[in-house]
Design a protein around this motif. Structure first.
Motif, PDB file in Angstrom:
ATOM      1  N   MET A  13      46.884  47.753  50.314  1.00 37.80           N
ATOM      2  CA  MET A  13      47.412  48.092  48.993  1.00 37.80           C
ATOM      3  C   MET A  13      46.374  47.811  47.896  1.00 37.80           C
ATOM      4  N   LEU A  14      45.680  46.682  48.009  1.00 35.07           N
ATOM      5  CA  LEU A  14      44.640  46.351  47.019  1.00 35.07           C
ATOM      6  C   LEU A  14      43.587  47.441  46.976  1.00 35.07           C
ATOM      7  N   ASP A  15      43.195  47.913  48.171  1.00 33.30           N
ATOM      8  CA  ASP A  15      42.152  48.917  48.286  1.00 33.30           C
ATOM      9  C   ASP A  15      42.634  50.254  47.717  1.00 33.30           C
ATOM     10  N   LYS A  16      43.813  50.674  48.169  1.00 35.55           N
ATOM     11  CA  LYS A  16      44.303  52.002  47.824  1.00 35.55           C
ATOM     12  C   LYS A  16      44.706  52.114  46.351  1.00 35.55           C
ATOM     13  N   THR A  17      45.407  51.109  45.859  1.00 35.84           N
ATOM     14  CA  THR A  17      45.947  51.217  44.502  1.00 35.84           C
ATOM     15  C   THR A  17      44.985  50.698  43.438  1.00 35.84           C
ATOM     16  N   TYR A  18      44.222  49.656  43.773  1.00 33.91           N
ATOM     17  CA  TYR A  18      43.405  49.026  42.729  1.00 33.91           C
ATOM     18  C   TYR A  18      41.897  49.090  42.995  1.00 33.91           C
ATOM     19  N   GLY A  19      41.527  49.716  44.104  1.00 33.53           N
ATOM     20  CA  GLY A  19      40.103  49.866  44.401  1.00 33.53           C
ATOM     21  C   GLY A  19      39.393  48.562  44.693  1.00 33.53           C
ATOM     22  N   ILE A  20      40.132  47.593  45.237  1.00 32.08           N
ATOM     23  CA  ILE A  20      39.502  46.300  45.572  1.00 32.08           C
ATOM     24  C   ILE A  20      39.382  46.200  47.090  1.00 32.08           C
ATOM     25  N   LYS A  21      38.170  46.025  47.583  1.00 37.14           N
ATOM     26  CA  LYS A  21      37.975  45.927  49.030  1.00 37.14           C
ATOM     27  C   LYS A  21      37.751  44.486  49.472  1.00 37.14           C
ATOM     28  N   LEU A  22      38.590  44.006  50.364  1.00 36.89           N
ATOM     29  CA  LEU A  22      38.378  42.689  50.972  1.00 36.89           C
ATOM     30  C   LEU A  22      37.862  42.925  52.397  1.00 36.89           C
ATOM     31  N   THR A  23      36.831  42.199  52.789  1.00 42.77           N
ATOM     32  CA  THR A  23      36.309  42.408  54.140  1.00 42.77           C
ATOM     33  C   THR A  23      36.794  41.336  55.107  1.00 42.77           C
ATOM     34  N   ASP A  24      37.199  40.189  54.565  1.00 43.53           N
ATOM     35  CA  ASP A  24      37.662  39.110  55.426  1.00 43.53           C
ATOM     36  C   ASP A  24      39.124  38.790  55.103  1.00 43.53           C
ATOM     37  N   PRO A  25      40.013  38.927  56.105  1.00 42.99           N
ATOM     38  CA  PRO A  25      41.424  38.667  55.811  1.00 42.99           C
ATOM     39  C   PRO A  25      41.680  37.255  55.272  1.00 42.99           C
ATOM     40  N   LYS A  26      40.770  36.321  55.560  1.00 39.79           N
ATOM     41  CA  LYS A  26      40.950  34.944  55.070  1.00 39.79           C
ATOM     42  C   LYS A  26      40.931  34.885  53.541  1.00 39.79           C
ATOM     43  N   GLN A  27      40.183  35.829  52.920  1.00 39.68           N
ATOM     44  CA  GLN A  27      40.137  35.871  51.455  1.00 39.68           C
ATOM     45  C   GLN A  27      41.525  36.065  50.866  1.00 39.68           C
ATOM     46  N   GLY A  28      42.385  36.779  51.645  1.00 43.25           N
ATOM     47  CA  GLY A  28      43.719  37.110  51.147  1.00 43.25           C
ATOM     48  C   GLY A  28      44.590  35.905  50.878  1.00 43.25           C
ATOM     49  N   ARG A  29      44.380  34.838  51.663  1.00 42.18           N
ATOM     50  CA  ARG A  29      45.269  33.666  51.570  1.00 42.18           C
ATOM     51  C   ARG A  29      45.450  33.159  50.147  1.00 42.18           C
ATOM     52  N   ALA A  30      44.336  32.974  49.434  1.00 38.61           N
ATOM     53  CA  ALA A  30      44.421  32.447  48.074  1.00 38.61           C
ATOM     54  C   ALA A  30      44.939  33.512  47.106  1.00 38.61           C
ATOM     55  N   ILE A  31      44.490  34.751  47.323  1.00 46.37           N
ATOM     56  CA  ILE A  31      44.865  35.821  46.397  1.00 46.37           C
ATOM     57  C   ILE A  31      46.366  36.103  46.447  1.00 46.37           C
ATOM     58  N   PHE A  32      46.910  36.107  47.662  1.00 45.05           N
ATOM     59  CA  PHE A  32      48.314  36.493  47.826  1.00 45.05           C
ATOM     60  C   PHE A  32      49.286  35.311  47.781  1.00 45.05           C
ATOM     61  N   GLU A  33      48.860  34.217  47.198  1.00 44.96           N
ATOM     62  CA  GLU A  33      49.726  33.048  47.170  1.00 44.96           C
ATOM     63  C   GLU A  33      51.025  33.323  46.411  1.00 44.96           C
ATOM     64  N   SER A  34      50.924  33.954  45.272  1.00 45.60           N
ATOM     65  CA  SER A  34      52.114  34.269  44.454  1.00 45.60           C
ATOM     66  C   SER A  34      51.819  35.521  43.631  1.00 45.60           C
ATOM     67  N   ILE A  35      52.851  36.022  42.953  1.00 45.01           N
ATOM     68  CA  ILE A  35      52.642  37.171  42.058  1.00 45.01           C
ATOM     69  C   ILE A  35      51.627  36.804  40.972  1.00 45.01           C
ATOM     70  N   ASN A  36      51.684  35.560  40.491  1.00 43.40           N
ATOM     71  CA  ASN A  36      50.730  35.103  39.469  1.00 43.40           C
ATOM     72  C   ASN A  36      49.285  35.212  39.951  1.00 43.40           C
ATOM     73  N   THR A  37      49.011  34.681  41.161  1.00 39.02           N
ATOM     74  CA  THR A  37      47.629  34.695  41.640  1.00 39.02           C
ATOM     75  C   THR A  37      47.176  36.128  41.938  1.00 39.02           C
ATOM     76  N   MET A  38      48.113  36.920  42.466  1.00 31.42           N
ATOM     77  CA  MET A  38      47.766  38.295  42.801  1.00 31.42           C
ATOM     78  C   MET A  38      47.412  39.104  41.556  1.00 31.42           C
ATOM     79  N   SER A  39      48.268  38.973  40.529  1.00 24.91           N
ATOM     80  CA  SER A  39      48.043  39.775  39.322  1.00 24.91           C
ATOM     81  C   SER A  39      46.756  39.339  38.618  1.00 24.91           C
ATOM     82  N   ALA A  40      46.473  38.037  38.636  1.00 23.92           N
ATOM     83  CA  ALA A  40      45.248  37.550  37.995  1.00 23.92           C
ATOM     84  C   ALA A  40      44.016  38.131  38.703  1.00 23.92           C
ATOM     85  N   TYR A  41      44.058  38.098  40.045  1.00 23.16           N
ATOM     86  CA  TYR A  41      42.910  38.595  40.807  1.00 23.16           C
ATOM     87  C   TYR A  41      42.710  40.097  40.579  1.00 23.16           C
TER      88      TYR A  41
END
Lengths: 354, 85, 399
Positions: free
Chosen positions: B50-78
């Motif tokens: 979803m990050l890639d398709k909707t917002y053009g953000i590419k993550l290469t390591d799924p581990k990066q997701g842990r901090a980003i997807f903690e809450s709606i707050n962290t996700m929206s900030a990122y």
């Protein structure tokens, strides 16, 4: 060698078969050439959190297997053995068309995970927390019989005590279209009650899940004894009688001992001749039942035939809708099932009253 | 930012098939994984797409997701900081 | 029960060779078959490495002398080549002489053709022949046809990455129970855009050579392969005075029942499968001389499998993963690793775990790094898959 019994069952099909207190009291005679299974209330068996990533095949498999377990008064089993011709094919289609349509971009993993053939068996294991033996057979029209064969091996050799086996397949839109393109699905409207009279190419496609608890211990809930099963990859029509006689001989039986035979004929004029060989010769005096006009055809449709035979044996009644030919016997003892699809992957299964 | 948060809640419910939850029921600081919304590692992969398709953000390591997807707050900030579309 | 299950023939085709001899030479020389994708038209060409088989489909078709009208998927072509080699090496002249069966395994089936012609199937009559070749059982029917196997027990298992190990296990049980005298068992899977993109969507494909049990492992390399064994009963071995390559002594299957794709952190399923196999083989863990690990080089697998090793073995025997040679060949993996295990028994060698540099911090387990000669009697081989499916086979010099 231990005897093996069917102690519980659960069926989801194009008919109202999910309620075990009824036995084809009402029957749907469809006129469509593709008939979906009648949905049951999956929410009664699967939490919303778990259901959100489940294909229909998984939902049908879980609801049918839970029903079978409940009837057998079991919460868990020693092994889960699943047969499926195509697995969760709707998700396979979803993933493949996403690859092709989006040029390999933005692919989410869920449909890929579901497309793995053992996903139904794996999800049932997760659902009931079964860490035991877990196999999935994927060999066209003997997928379910392979699962049965494996289970019989284990139970007769006392490697296991209770096993959940089942056959499950689902319909998917693109697969339907391509099978129409090659006439594997009939091209004209056929009334279900006249399926065998129509004499045209192809079959009526459907889907479903039929699961069974089988055990080497007889119980109050037992439906029938499973005597044996045989799989044959290829054979010529004129070898069929020899093969059948050999199979019956292994069980110390002859044609005369059969109360009835349950045939997998599907109205495909190209391949129903295999059934004709038997019913016109050695089985001509044996009462005949059929079911694919009710269940439709799919790789594991024979698990519906197995369900039918088990119900017939326990209730000692034969619903009118499944009678093909002959006077129905007053006592139903040995029931033979014969099935094949497109001239390949033949199977004989023998059930006995208990 | 509020609009993005609302958008995220809606796509979370839709993309992850959260049938028993409405977007309004998700608080900005709710934990999305574990004891919170109960999302798992497969959901994390869905969110990466979803990050890639909707917002053009590419993550290469799924581990990066842990901090980003903690809450709606962290996700929206990122997303606000890194989006390319 | 308690009867022996003899291995009397084997055949293989993989990224490191088109037959047994070529595979053995590559294994002994430490030569990998991993490289960039050549035959599949994918956008991920430069982001992934794979273990592709050199032959094209048309080369395989002519090898099998198939008519142009054939509808063999690549899975069926690879399977037929390997199964034929297995039957020839077992010196079988009449395949229908004994009660014989074929148990194959695949996860991809005919997907390679379906992904090429998915939309063309609707219109183009020239490609419609592949519609029937799509389902998983078709490749097995074709292999049976190539072997001339008729009126027989033929079936297919698909339990993700443990499929071929499970086919071998079923074959052994059919022999032990007396249902069959002889059975050809194994698996085949070709590379496809479908699996490449599937594993990519799970983000477990490495962009470089896979490094099992390494702290810095980045994921797996997919591969394609087929491999089959011929299993025979004691009675057939005696009657035909057969040369026995090795015995299949133990087997175990269990389910992790933990997650749809991930293995449990403590390796519950793998532990159960290994213990079950040791029990069937009537061996203590100390009797195992070498472990051919599943070792896919994903973060999850190697951690979970390693923890299971620590639960089964008081002292870890020498172990390695051969995935750096062949890639992860999915449903065929248990088959090719069975062949590698028999070769290891025959030649008394242990294979190196290529590409390994840094020990994992989670435990003190270091795989074999060089080809090593050592007397070997018993080998344990793991195959672990999606859906929690865990399988272990034990190969031995003794029945």
């Amino acid at each position: 060698m231990e005897k093996v019994y069917i102690n519980g069952l659960g069926s989801i099909s194009a008919q109202n078969t999910f309620d075990n207190s009824e036995f084809l009291n009402t029957v749907e005679f469809y006129t469509e050439n593709v008939i979906p299974a009648i949905d049951v209330n999956y929410k009664a068996f699967i939490s919303p959190a778990a259901a959100r990533r489940m294909a229909k095949g998984i939902k049908m498999g879980i609801a049918a297997s839970r029903t079978a377990l409940q009837e057998a008064n079991l919460e868990n089993v020693d092994a889960i053995i699943t047969g499926t011709g195509m697995g969760c094919v709707r998700d396979s289609e979803k993933f493949l068309s996403a690859i092709l349509d989006n040029d390999e971009q933005y692919l989410t993993p869920t449909p890929f995970i579901q497309s793995t053939h053992n996903t139904v068996g794996g999800q049932i294991a997760l659902d009931i927390g079964c860490k035991g033996y877990n196999f999935t057979y994927v060999h066209a029209s003997v997928s379910f019989e392979s699962a049965l064969l494996d289970a019989l091996l284990q139970l007769k050799l006392k490697e296991s005590h209770s096993i959940l086996i089942g056959g499950v397949d689902e319909l998917a839109p693109h697969t339907i279209e391509i099978h129409k393109a090659v006439n594997h699905i009939k091209s004209e409207v056929v009334e279900a009650s006249k399926l065998l009279e129509n004499k045209s190419k192809g079959a009526v496609f459907s889907e479903g899940a039929n699961f069974f608890v089988i055990s080497n211990e007889k119980s109050e809930t037992s439906y029938a004894e499973v005597v044996g099963v045989k799989l044959i990859n290829t054979l010529e029509a004129d070898e069929l009688e020899t093969e059948l006689k050999a199979f019956l001989k292994e069980q110390n039986l002859s044609m005369q001992d059969l109360s009835t035979v349950v045939l997998g004929c599907n109205g495909d004029v190209e391949f129903d001749g295999f059934y004709d060989v038997l019913v016109e010769n050695s089985l001509k005096d044996t009462p005949q039942l059929y079911y694919k006009h009710l269940s439709g055809e799919f790789h594991t449709a024979s698990s519906f035939g197995f369900w039918l035979a088990a119900r017939v044996l326990k209730s000692q009644t034969i619903p009118k809708a499944v009678v093909l030919k002959g006077d129905m016997p007053s006592e139903i003892k040995n029931v033979l099932l014969y099935n094949q699809y497109r001239g390949q992957n033949h199977s004989f299964t023998l059930l006995k009253s208990c | 930012m509020e609009a993005l948060k609302q958008e995220l809640k809606e796509s979370l419910v839709e993309q992850l098939n959260l049938e028993d939850i409405t977007p309004a029921e998700i608080a900005d600081d709710d934990m999305l994984f574990g004891d919170g919304l109960g999302l798992d590692s497969i959901d994390a992969l869905e969110l990466i797409v979803m990050l890639d398709k909707t917002y053009g953000i590419k993550l290469t390591d799924p581990k990066q997701g842990r901090a980003i997807f903690e809450s709606i707050n962290t996700m929206s900030a990122y997303i606000a900081e890194h989006r390319t579309k | 029960m308690g009867k022996g299950v003899a291995i009397t023939g084997m055949g293989i085709i993989s990224a490191i060779g088109n037959n047994i001899d070529e595979n053995r030479e590559a294994l002994f020389a430490g030569k990998t078959g991993i490289g960039r994708v050549v035959k599949i038209n994918t956008n991920h060409k430069n982001e992934i490495m794979v273990g592709e088989i050199a032959y094209t489909n048309s080369q395989l078709e002519s090898l099998l002398q198939l008519p142009e009208t054939n509808n063999y998927s690549r899975t069926a072509l690879l399977g037929a080549v390997a199964a034929k080699e297995a039957v020839e090496s077992a010196c079988i002249s009449d395949i229908n002489e004994y009660k014989t069966g074929l148990i194959s395994a695949t996860s991809v089936g005919g997907m390679d053709m379906t992904e090429k012609y998915y939309y063309e199937y609707l219109e183009d009559k020239t490609v419609q022949k592949y519609i029937e070749a799509h389902h998983a059982g078709d490749s097995t029917q074709k292999i049976a046809e190539q072997l001339g196997l008729k009126n027989s027990l033929v079936t297919t298992i698909s339990t993700a990455c443990s499929s071929a190990a499970n086919a071998i296990m079923l074959g052994a049980r059919l022999i032990k129970s007396g249902k069959l005298d002889r059975v050809i068992v194994g698996g085949a899977d070709c590379l496809s855009k479908f699996t490449i993109n599937g594993f990519k969507s799970l983000m477990i494909l490495s962009d470089t050579y896979n490094t099992p049990f390494d702290e810095n492992r980045k994921g797996l390399n997919l591969g394609e392969a087929a491999a089959f064994l011929v299993l025979e009963s004691d009675a057939v071995v005696k009657a035909e005075n057969k040369n026995v390559l090795a015995y299949l002594k133990g087997y175990g299957n269990a389910n992790d029942a933990f997650h749809q794709t991930a293995s449990s952190e403590n390796g519950d399923g793998a532990t159960l499968a290994m213990k079950q196999a040791l029990k069937v083989a009537n061996l203590n863990a100390e009797a195992i001389d070498y472990v051919n690990a599943h070792g896919t080089a994903t973060g999850n697998n190697d951690l979970s499998e390693g923890k299971a090793f620590l639960r089964v073995f008081n002292t870890m025997p020498p172990f390695s993963s051969t995935k750096p040679f062949t890639g992860h060949t999915l449903a065929a993996a248990g088959g090719i690793e069975a062949v590698f295990s028999v070769l290891a028994l025959q030649h008394n060698v242990l294979y190196p775990n290529l590409n390994y540099k840094t020990p994992m911090s989670a435990f003190n387990l270091v795989p074999e790094l060089e080809l090593k000669e050592k007397p070997i009697t018993n080998i344990l081989s793991n195959s672990l898959g999606f859906g929690g499916n865990c399988s272990t086979l034990i190969f031995s010099k003794q029945a």
